[in-house]
Structures are given as C-alpha cells and as structure tokens.
Scaffold this active site. Structure first.
Site, PDB file in Angstrom:
ATOM      1  N   TYR A   1       0.821  -1.217   0.000  1.00 13.00           N
ATOM      2  CA  TYR A   1       0.000   0.000   0.000  1.00 13.00           C
ATOM      3  C   TYR A   1       0.854   1.265   0.000  1.00 13.00           C
ATOM      4  O   TYR A   1       0.362   2.339  -0.355  1.00 13.00           O
ATOM      5  CB  TYR A   1      -0.930   0.025   1.214  1.00 13.00           C
ATOM      6  CG  TYR A   1      -1.976  -1.071   1.235  1.00 13.00           C
ATOM      7  CD1 TYR A   1      -2.281  -1.796   0.083  1.00 13.00           C
ATOM      8  CD2 TYR A   1      -2.654  -1.388   2.390  1.00 13.00           C
ATOM      9  CE1 TYR A   1      -3.230  -2.798   0.099  1.00 13.00           C
ATOM     10  CE2 TYR A   1      -3.621  -2.384   2.419  1.00 13.00           C
ATOM     11  CZ  TYR A   1      -3.902  -3.085   1.274  1.00 13.00           C
ATOM     12  OH  TYR A   1      -4.847  -4.071   1.284  1.00 13.00           O
TER      13      TYR A   1
ATOM     14  N   LYS B   1       4.314 -15.000   3.455  1.00 13.20           N
ATOM     15  CA  LYS B   1       4.362 -15.829   2.251  1.00 13.20           C
ATOM     16  C   LYS B   1       5.826 -16.023   1.887  1.00 13.20           C
ATOM     17  O   LYS B   1       6.290 -15.735   0.776  1.00 13.20           O
ATOM     18  CB  LYS B   1       3.585 -15.151   1.121  1.00 13.20           C
ATOM     19  CG  LYS B   1       3.336 -16.051  -0.092  1.00 13.20           C
ATOM     20  CD  LYS B   1       2.463 -17.256   0.219  1.00 13.20           C
ATOM     21  CE  LYS B   1       2.211 -18.053  -1.060  1.00 13.20           C
ATOM     22  NZ  LYS B   1       1.574 -19.364  -0.780  1.00 13.20           N
TER      23      LYS B   1
ATOM     24  N   ASP C   1      -2.055 -18.274   2.747  1.00 12.44           N
ATOM     25  CA  ASP C   1      -3.135 -19.099   2.199  1.00 12.44           C
ATOM     26  C   ASP C   1      -3.564 -20.176   3.190  1.00 12.44           C
ATOM     27  O   ASP C   1      -4.763 -20.450   3.355  1.00 12.44           O
ATOM     28  CB  ASP C   1      -2.737 -19.710   0.856  1.00 12.44           C
ATOM     29  CG  ASP C   1      -1.310 -20.237   0.819  1.00 12.44           C
ATOM     30  OD1 ASP C   1      -0.556 -20.032   1.787  1.00 12.44           O
ATOM     31  OD2 ASP C   1      -0.944 -20.860  -0.194  1.00 12.44           O
TER      32      ASP C   1
ATOM     33  N   ASP D   1      -5.183  -7.014   6.034  1.00 11.37           N
ATOM     34  CA  ASP D   1      -6.410  -6.424   5.505  1.00 11.37           C
ATOM     35  C   ASP D   1      -7.387  -7.518   5.098  1.00 11.37           C
ATOM     36  O   ASP D   1      -8.576  -7.493   5.439  1.00 11.37           O
ATOM     37  CB  ASP D   1      -6.046  -5.540   4.309  1.00 11.37           C
ATOM     38  CG  ASP D   1      -7.185  -4.634   3.859  1.00 11.37           C
ATOM     39  OD1 ASP D   1      -8.279  -4.699   4.448  1.00 11.37           O
ATOM     40  OD2 ASP D   1      -6.980  -3.858   2.909  1.00 11.37           O
TER      41      ASP D   1
ATOM     42  N   ASP E   1     -10.864  -9.160   7.470  1.00 10.40           N
ATOM     43  CA  ASP E   1     -12.209  -9.131   6.894  1.00 10.40           C
ATOM     44  C   ASP E   1     -12.796 -10.539   6.852  1.00 10.40           C
ATOM     45  O   ASP E   1     -13.989 -10.742   7.109  1.00 10.40           O
ATOM     46  CB  ASP E   1     -12.178  -8.530   5.493  1.00 10.40           C
ATOM     47  CG  ASP E   1     -12.196  -7.009   5.515  1.00 10.40           C
ATOM     48  OD1 ASP E   1     -11.964  -6.433   6.596  1.00 10.40           O
ATOM     49  OD2 ASP E   1     -12.431  -6.392   4.461  1.00 10.40           O
TER      50      ASP E   1
END
Length: 357
Positions: free
Chosen positions: A143, A190, A222, A246, A250
């Site tokens: 970001y 990751k 994942d 993020d 959610d």
C-alpha cells in the site's frame, strides 16, 4: 476524574451515523465517572474532497494531532470505485492519516459474543470460544510501495516493501500482547515466494529470542486463511503485514457474525485512532440500518488503550453484551427467528446500549 480531548472524524457514508452513537457512549461514560471529554470534528475522505479538494486537509490532520484520541468512521464513495483514473481519492486521506500519525500497528480483536453464534455462516461448534487478536502492520507493504502505470498504461506494478525496523516494532507489540494472553503467537507471511516475507520471518524469529515463553508458529497466508475458517480456536495472537492483515481480518469478521461487530485500534507512538473495520456502505447510508456496535466497541478500545480506563471500557463491552442477551439485533446480525420488535435500527440499538450504561 480525567480531562481528555477527542477528535471525532465521521468520514463518509455510514461513518457519520455509527460515529454519532460511539460519541454518545463516550459522553455517557464521562457523565457516569465524572470525566471531562471535549470533542472537535474533522473532515476526511470524499466529504473532505467535496469541501476542500483534499482527502485529508491540513486542519483536519492538526485537529487529530492535538487530540488525545481519534474516534473515526469510514472513508469511501462509489464515485471512485468505478473510476480508477481518478487522481484524488478518499482512501488517500486514510493512508496519509496513518502515515502522518505514525499508526503502524492495527489491533483488531475478533471476539465472539455467545449470543451471535448463529449469526455466522460457520457452524457454532467450530466457533464457540474463539478469541483472536490481530496485529496488522499498517504503514508499510504494497500500500505504501512505489507504483506506476507503464507501457502506455497497458501494464502496472505495485511494490511490496518492508524495512526490518517496521517488522520489528510490530512484532514486539504482538509478542507483548501474547505475554498477557495465552502466550501463543502466529506470524503470517508468504516466505516461500516473497522476499519481503523472508525478511519478515527472519525478523520475527530474531524478536522471538526476547520472548522465550511465547510459543511462535509460522503460517503462509493461504494456509492461515483456510485455518481461520476450519479451526478459529487455534488462533490467539496473530501478527502479519498490511495486505495480508487487511484480507484476513475481513475474513475473520465471519467469526464474529458481521463486520458491524468488529472494532479496531490503530496505534503508534502518538495519537491513537479507533474505528470499526467496516467500510462506508453507501447502499444503506441514511437509512438508519447500520450496526453501530463496532463503533461503540471501538470507543471501548479508545477508553482502554489511549486513556487507561479499563473499567469504563468494560462497562461499554458489558452494555453491548446485555443488549445482545436481551435479543436486540440490527439487520446484519438478525436471523429468521428475530422478533420484529427486537429488530432495531442504528439509533434505536444505540439507545438500548446507552440505557444499560
């Protein structure tokens, strides 16, 4: 008795509606305990662009800087969702606020109220007892990395970048929190693919040496996403990067039944910002349907973290719990068996919470 100054920053969409309820809860707590809370409003997001052309005007940032805490709503507007070419966007104000205030750690408690076991799409027997605290790094990652359109606009790139100090400071906050809970920490990355994740994992391992009592587990993002749904009780404290955090938080909203139930705290070395994790939800803006409980629970976090008012914070949480125990629901957490007289709108559910304070 304490005197505190709070910046109220409603932002866009339902932000104004839910933040109004959060502010009323703070006013009620101040009156109950004899505190003095003063308030000042500031613009951010689409409403700020409309008023000033800037998603975070300088005077808004100054109001936040001089406050003891910020009660925040949401930013975003459909106008920009369908116009990727827009140079000025509401979310720019949000990112700038995080950067300018040094809000590098986003705390998101995922705590399930027993009364909402049936509100989630996940089976109650899998959910019962879930209690997770996420630490999402907030001012690094993709970001904030360099981004550009190239090849005459036919290609684009975003840079995922982390500095060692950014990983170290949020890892320490997560380890410290783990020491006060179950002494378990999961770091999500990751590292099998991404070089920035390899730096992340190396740094977390170094910090772990200072917390030998904490059981550290590493998961690829994942796998962590799958485990959140399969076995949420496996999680206690989780630390991860901006992008992964993020997405995962959610996803974790389904554990609590709705995004309308999840509060967050964005903290660093200065003024903390407290906000619900949901967005601006323009499809229900102005209809009185928004669930304000995430904003109310964000106010509880504000009282606890920024003001050190643990009993006052607990009062707010208990008031929300009492409302749920009484059977009151907003649309997002209701089911087919919810009686019509228990299905309330934004202001009405807010009044029920205030009555129990």
């Amino acid at each position: 008795m304490a005197t505190k100054h709070i910046a109220v920053v409603p932002g866009d969409g339902i932000g104004k509606e839910v933040t109004a309820v959060g502010k009323k809860v703070l006013e009620k707590i101040a009156a109950k305990y004899g505190h003095i809370f003063t308030y000042e409003e500031a613009l951010i997001g689409h409403v700020a662009i409309e008023a000033t052309g800037d998603p975070l005007p300088a005077d808004s940032l100054e109001i936040m800087r001089k406050s003891d805490a910020v009660l925040f709503g949401a930013v975003g507007h459909p106008k920009y969702d369908n116009d990727p070419s827009a140079k000025v966007r509401p979310e720019q104000g949000l990112l700038k606020m995080r950067k300018e205030l040094g809000l590098y750690a986003n705390l998101r408690p995922i705590k399930l109220f027993d009364e909402l076991l049936d509100a989630s799409s996940i089976k109650p027997e899998i959910l019962r007892g879930a209690d997770i605290l996420f630490f999402r790094e907030l001012t690094g990652d993709v970001y904030f990395g360099k981004r550009e359109r190239i090849e005459d606009g036919k290609a684009a790139y975003d840079t995922m970048i982390y500095h060692k100090y950014e990983v170290e400071r949020i890892a320490r906050k997560a380890f410290e929190a783990a020491m006060t809970r179950g002494k378990k920490l999961m770091s999500v990355d990751k590292a099998n693919v991404l070089e920035s994740s390899r730096l992340w994992r190396e740094t977390v391992l170094e910090v772990a040496k200072d917390y030998p009592e904490v059981e550290l587990e590493h998961q690829f993002v994942d796998a962590a996403a799958m485990l959140l749904i399969k076995d949420p009780r496996r999680f206690d404290v989780v630390v991860t990067g901006n992008l992964f955090g993020d997405i995962l938080t959610d996803e974790a909203s389904q554990i609590a039944g709705s995004m309308g139930m999840l509060a967050s705290a964005s903290i660093g070395d200065g003024t903390g910002v407290y906000e619900p994790i949901h967005g601006s939800a323009h499809d229900i803006t102005g209809k009185g349907l928004a669930n304000p409980m995430a904003s109310v629970l964000s106010a509880a976090l504000l009282l606890d973290i920024s003001f050190g008012m643990k009993q006052e914070s607990l009062d707010v949480i208990n008031a929300v719990d009492a409302v749920l125990k009484a059977g009151f629901r907003t649309r997002d957490i209701a089911n087919a068996d919810t009686p019509a007289d228990k299905l309330l709108g934004t202001d009405a559910i807010g009044e029920e919470i205030l009555n129990r304070l």
